[in-house]
Design a protein around this motif. Structure first.
Motif, PDB file in Angstrom:
ATOM      1  N   LEU A 183      75.753  59.888  43.970  1.00  0.00           N
ATOM      2  CA  LEU A 183      74.568  59.237  43.429  1.00  0.00           C
ATOM      3  C   LEU A 183      73.634  58.842  44.557  1.00  0.00           C
ATOM      4  O   LEU A 183      74.065  58.452  45.627  1.00  0.00           O
ATOM      5  CB  LEU A 183      74.947  57.983  42.638  1.00  0.00           C
ATOM      6  CG  LEU A 183      75.965  58.141  41.503  1.00  0.00           C
ATOM      7  CD1 LEU A 183      76.184  56.803  40.821  1.00  0.00           C
ATOM      8  CD2 LEU A 183      75.507  59.174  40.506  1.00  0.00           C
ATOM      9  N   ALA A 184      72.336  58.934  44.282  1.00  0.00           N
ATOM     10  CA  ALA A 184      71.326  58.502  45.253  1.00  0.00           C
ATOM     11  C   ALA A 184      70.332  57.585  44.541  1.00  0.00           C
ATOM     12  O   ALA A 184      69.194  57.973  44.271  1.00  0.00           O
ATOM     13  CB  ALA A 184      70.612  59.705  45.863  1.00  0.00           C
ATOM     14  N   PRO A 185      70.735  56.368  44.189  1.00  0.00           N
ATOM     15  CA  PRO A 185      69.867  55.478  43.423  1.00  0.00           C
ATOM     16  C   PRO A 185      68.821  54.796  44.294  1.00  0.00           C
ATOM     17  O   PRO A 185      68.978  54.689  45.510  1.00  0.00           O
ATOM     18  CB  PRO A 185      70.834  54.452  42.840  1.00  0.00           C
ATOM     19  CG  PRO A 185      71.938  54.399  43.833  1.00  0.00           C
ATOM     20  CD  PRO A 185      72.046  55.782  44.415  1.00  0.00           C
ATOM     21  N   SER A 186      67.757  54.330  43.657  1.00  0.00           N
ATOM     22  CA  SER A 186      66.774  53.502  44.348  1.00  0.00           C
ATOM     23  C   SER A 186      67.056  52.057  43.985  1.00  0.00           C
ATOM     24  O   SER A 186      68.204  51.628  44.045  1.00  0.00           O
ATOM     25  CB  SER A 186      65.361  53.934  43.964  1.00  0.00           C
ATOM     26  OG  SER A 186      65.185  53.914  42.565  1.00  0.00           O
ATOM     27  N   ASP A 187      66.050  51.276  43.579  1.00  0.00           N
ATOM     28  CA  ASP A 187      66.297  49.855  43.334  1.00  0.00           C
ATOM     29  C   ASP A 187      66.978  49.609  41.986  1.00  0.00           C
ATOM     30  O   ASP A 187      67.696  48.638  41.828  1.00  0.00           O
ATOM     31  CB  ASP A 187      64.999  49.052  43.410  1.00  0.00           C
ATOM     32  CG  ASP A 187      63.977  49.504  42.382  1.00  0.00           C
ATOM     33  OD1 ASP A 187      63.911  50.712  42.158  1.00  0.00           O
ATOM     34  OD2 ASP A 187      63.260  48.654  41.846  1.00  0.00           O
ATOM     35  N   LYS A 188      66.755  50.522  40.994  1.00  0.00           N
ATOM     36  CA  LYS A 188      67.391  50.345  39.696  1.00  0.00           C
ATOM     37  C   LYS A 188      67.483  51.697  39.014  1.00  0.00           C
ATOM     38  O   LYS A 188      66.475  52.367  38.823  1.00  0.00           O
ATOM     39  CB  LYS A 188      66.597  49.367  38.827  1.00  0.00           C
ATOM     40  CG  LYS A 188      67.318  48.973  37.531  1.00  0.00           C
ATOM     41  CD  LYS A 188      66.563  47.886  36.799  1.00  0.00           C
ATOM     42  CE  LYS A 188      67.321  47.451  35.558  1.00  0.00           C
ATOM     43  NZ  LYS A 188      66.619  46.382  34.827  1.00  0.00           N
ATOM     44  N   GLU A 189      68.695  52.109  38.659  1.00  0.00           N
ATOM     45  CA  GLU A 189      68.904  53.412  38.043  1.00  0.00           C
ATOM     46  C   GLU A 189      70.011  53.312  36.996  1.00  0.00           C
ATOM     47  O   GLU A 189      70.937  52.501  37.118  1.00  0.00           O
ATOM     48  CB  GLU A 189      69.310  54.454  39.088  1.00  0.00           C
ATOM     49  CG  GLU A 189      68.254  54.744  40.144  1.00  0.00           C
ATOM     50  CD  GLU A 189      67.121  55.606  39.635  1.00  0.00           C
ATOM     51  OE1 GLU A 189      67.269  56.178  38.537  1.00  0.00           O
ATOM     52  OE2 GLU A 189      66.087  55.699  40.311  1.00  0.00           O
ATOM     53  N   LEU A 190      69.885  54.149  35.953  1.00  0.00           N
ATOM     54  CA  LEU A 190      70.936  54.286  34.956  1.00  0.00           C
ATOM     55  C   LEU A 190      71.392  55.736  34.956  1.00  0.00           C
ATOM     56  O   LEU A 190      70.590  56.643  34.757  1.00  0.00           O
ATOM     57  CB  LEU A 190      70.430  53.900  33.564  1.00  0.00           C
ATOM     58  CG  LEU A 190      71.440  54.028  32.419  1.00  0.00           C
ATOM     59  CD1 LEU A 190      72.572  53.031  32.601  1.00  0.00           C
ATOM     60  CD2 LEU A 190      70.765  53.817  31.065  1.00  0.00           C
ATOM     61  N   PHE A 191      72.674  55.963  35.218  1.00  0.00           N
ATOM     62  CA  PHE A 191      73.234  57.305  35.283  1.00  0.00           C
ATOM     63  C   PHE A 191      74.171  57.502  34.102  1.00  0.00           C
ATOM     64  O   PHE A 191      74.874  56.578  33.683  1.00  0.00           O
ATOM     65  CB  PHE A 191      74.013  57.512  36.587  1.00  0.00           C
ATOM     66  CG  PHE A 191      73.203  57.260  37.821  1.00  0.00           C
ATOM     67  CD1 PHE A 191      72.464  58.277  38.397  1.00  0.00           C
ATOM     68  CD2 PHE A 191      73.171  56.007  38.404  1.00  0.00           C
ATOM     69  CE1 PHE A 191      71.714  58.056  39.534  1.00  0.00           C
ATOM     70  CE2 PHE A 191      72.413  55.769  39.535  1.00  0.00           C
ATOM     71  CZ  PHE A 191      71.677  56.800  40.110  1.00  0.00           C
ATOM     72  N   SER A 192      74.215  58.718  33.562  1.00  0.00           N
ATOM     73  CA  SER A 192      75.115  59.016  32.455  1.00  0.00           C
ATOM     74  C   SER A 192      75.887  60.292  32.752  1.00  0.00           C
ATOM     75  O   SER A 192      75.368  61.210  33.390  1.00  0.00           O
ATOM     76  CB  SER A 192      74.333  59.167  31.137  1.00  0.00           C
ATOM     77  OG  SER A 192      73.428  60.245  31.208  1.00  0.00           O
ATOM     78  N   PHE A 193      77.131  60.332  32.291  1.00  0.00           N
ATOM     79  CA  PHE A 193      78.027  61.466  32.518  1.00  0.00           C
ATOM     80  C   PHE A 193      78.730  61.775  31.201  1.00  0.00           C
ATOM     81  O   PHE A 193      79.259  60.873  30.547  1.00  0.00           O
ATOM     82  CB  PHE A 193      79.068  61.144  33.601  1.00  0.00           C
ATOM     83  CG  PHE A 193      78.462  60.584  34.851  1.00  0.00           C
ATOM     84  CD1 PHE A 193      78.009  61.419  35.851  1.00  0.00           C
ATOM     85  CD2 PHE A 193      78.337  59.213  35.018  1.00  0.00           C
ATOM     86  CE1 PHE A 193      77.448  60.904  36.999  1.00  0.00           C
ATOM     87  CE2 PHE A 193      77.781  58.688  36.170  1.00  0.00           C
ATOM     88  CZ  PHE A 193      77.326  59.541  37.167  1.00  0.00           C
ATOM     89  N   ASP A 194      78.727  63.031  30.809  1.00  0.00           N
ATOM     90  CA  ASP A 194      79.327  63.446  29.549  1.00  0.00           C
ATOM     91  C   ASP A 194      80.713  64.043  29.769  1.00  0.00           C
ATOM     92  O   ASP A 194      80.929  64.817  30.712  1.00  0.00           O
ATOM     93  CB  ASP A 194      78.436  64.477  28.856  1.00  0.00           C
ATOM     94  CG  ASP A 194      77.107  63.883  28.420  1.00  0.00           C
ATOM     95  OD1 ASP A 194      77.082  62.667  28.142  1.00  0.00           O
ATOM     96  OD2 ASP A 194      76.101  64.620  28.364  1.00  0.00           O
TER      97      ASP A 194
END
Length: 400
Positions: free
Chosen positions: A93-104
């Motif tokens: 993951l390479a997030p910035s200040d706020k991120e939502l990641f999803s994985f199926d």
């Protein structure tokens, strides 16, 4: 006062020996608050049917603004009660200040524990997340649905991508949207119904909450074989009192109940309205932070306005910087402990709740049985600490 020239191992040893002292309580709570940005993670998982997958896992990151970074994340699913890893995936993951990641994922029917190990190469630190309750993949019945998705997104397809991982709604929010995805193995007409209930009495000890119905929405859904339909509803928050609410969505056919889904949310729940709503209890909850004499003086305040002023002043003394954020974070953990550790006494007063408030989420939880006794061991790798709990009746007591 601890000598400034103590080594880290000596410091941890000293904390372990004197964990019951007030000074160590405050030291460890401050230490938890000063963790680097990698600790600002939330994890959630939803059962949702789309394509060949039936599980979506979410990771929500909040960190310093304008500070992009990379993390290595290992996701593990384990059958409930087993140490065998059913499915594992490594992601970058390479997030910035706020991120939502999803994985199926596609999981077989059953109950799973979910673990996420997040590695921060820059700080060379590791953070562990685990599901707070078993993740359930239901058997494939004639009619099957996703979990309830609460979201501020008004479109169902977008809401499935942006659910509320922690369903706590602030006072200034006006609406929240409810979505459930439903499928059927054959063409059928279903009556979909959503209801919203207000909790009348909080569950403490052996008392059980009662609920009053506030809202109801009905809709006929025509399902085609194998096709997915998203049922939605809108909950107007204006005019609702702060407190806990229950959302229930059911699907019936000719009065036969195929399936029902439920979720709770807090409205104005763990912000100031809930904190000061029962100020006396909120003051008592500070016993892990304040010296006994200070706490007693605060509890003995007769005038409510004086007590409220002294309450906020105590928090300003504890945390001169970011006072409100620290206060909210502490009570959020209190309320979380109450929900997670339902025993004879309030969760925050239980042995597991006390350790949870003091050290935070354990890096590892192992359950075992020996000579008919049920045990839980909590391990905190970053402090080289371990706690063993034995189940006695309806509660887990700290053994060592």
């Amino acid at each position: 006062m601890m000598p400034l020239n103590m080594t880290s191992s000596e410091l941890l040893s000293n904390c372990s020996r004197k964990w019951h002292t007030l000074g160590t309580w405050v030291f460890l709570l401050v230490l938890t608050a000063l963790q680097p940005a990698f600790s600002q993670w939330e994890m959630g998982a939803k059962y949702v049917r789309h394509g060949v997958t039936n599980c979506t896992l979410f990771l929500n990151y909040s960190g310093p603004a304008n500070n992009p970074r990379e993390f290595q994340v290992t996701l593990n699913f384990r059958p409930k009660g087993s140490y065998r890893v059913y499915m594992s995936r490594m992601v970058m993951l390479a997030p910035s200040d706020k991120e939502l990641f999803s994985f199926d994922f596609n999981l077989e029917p059953g109950e799973y524990d979910i673990f996420a190990e997040i590695w921060d190469p820059r700080n060379r630190t590791n953070h562990s997340l685990m599901s707070k309750a078993p993740f359930v993949v239901p058997a494939k019945n004639q009619v099957y649905t996703s979990d309830i998705f609460l979201s501020f997104a008004s479109e169902g397809s977008q809401a499935l991508k942006e659910p509320l991982l922690v369903p706590v709604l602030r006072m200034e929010q006006n609406q929240v949207y409810v979505f459930v995805e439903v499928q059927s193995r054959q063409a059928v007409n279903l009556m979909a119904r959503s209801l919203v209930y207000k909790e009348d009495a909080a569950r403490t000890g052996q008392q059980v909450s009662t609920f009053t119905s506030l809202h109801q929405h009905r809709q006929i859904l025509s399902l085609k074989t194998g096709k997915s339909v998203i049922f939605g509803d809108t909950i107007e928050l204006n005019g609702l009192d702060p407190g806990e609410y229950l959302v229930s969505v059911s699907f019936t056919e000719n009065n036969y109940l195929h399936i029902e889904r439920n979720i709770r949310f807090l409205y104005g729940g763990d912000l100031r309205q809930r904190i000061i709503g029962d100020l006396g209890e909120s003051v008592r909850m500070m016993r892990y932070l304040l010296p006994e004499a200070t706490l007693k003086a605060l509890m003995d305040q007769k005038d409510k306005n004086d007590q409220l002023e002294a309450f906020f002043q105590a928090w300003k003394t504890l945390y001169p910087m970011d006072t409100d954020a620290e206060m909210e974070a502490y009570y959020r953990k209190i309320f979380d402990a109450n929900a997670r550790f339902t025993e004879r006494q309030a969760g925050w007063q239980s042995d597991r709740g006390r350790i949870y408030l003091k050290y935070g989420e354990p890096g590892q939880v192992k359950s075992s049985e020996l000579n008919g006794n049920e045990f839980q061991r909590w391990t905190y790798p970053k402090w080289s600490l371990s706690f063993l709990f034995r189940k006695e009746g309806d509660e887990f007591r700290l053994v060592k």
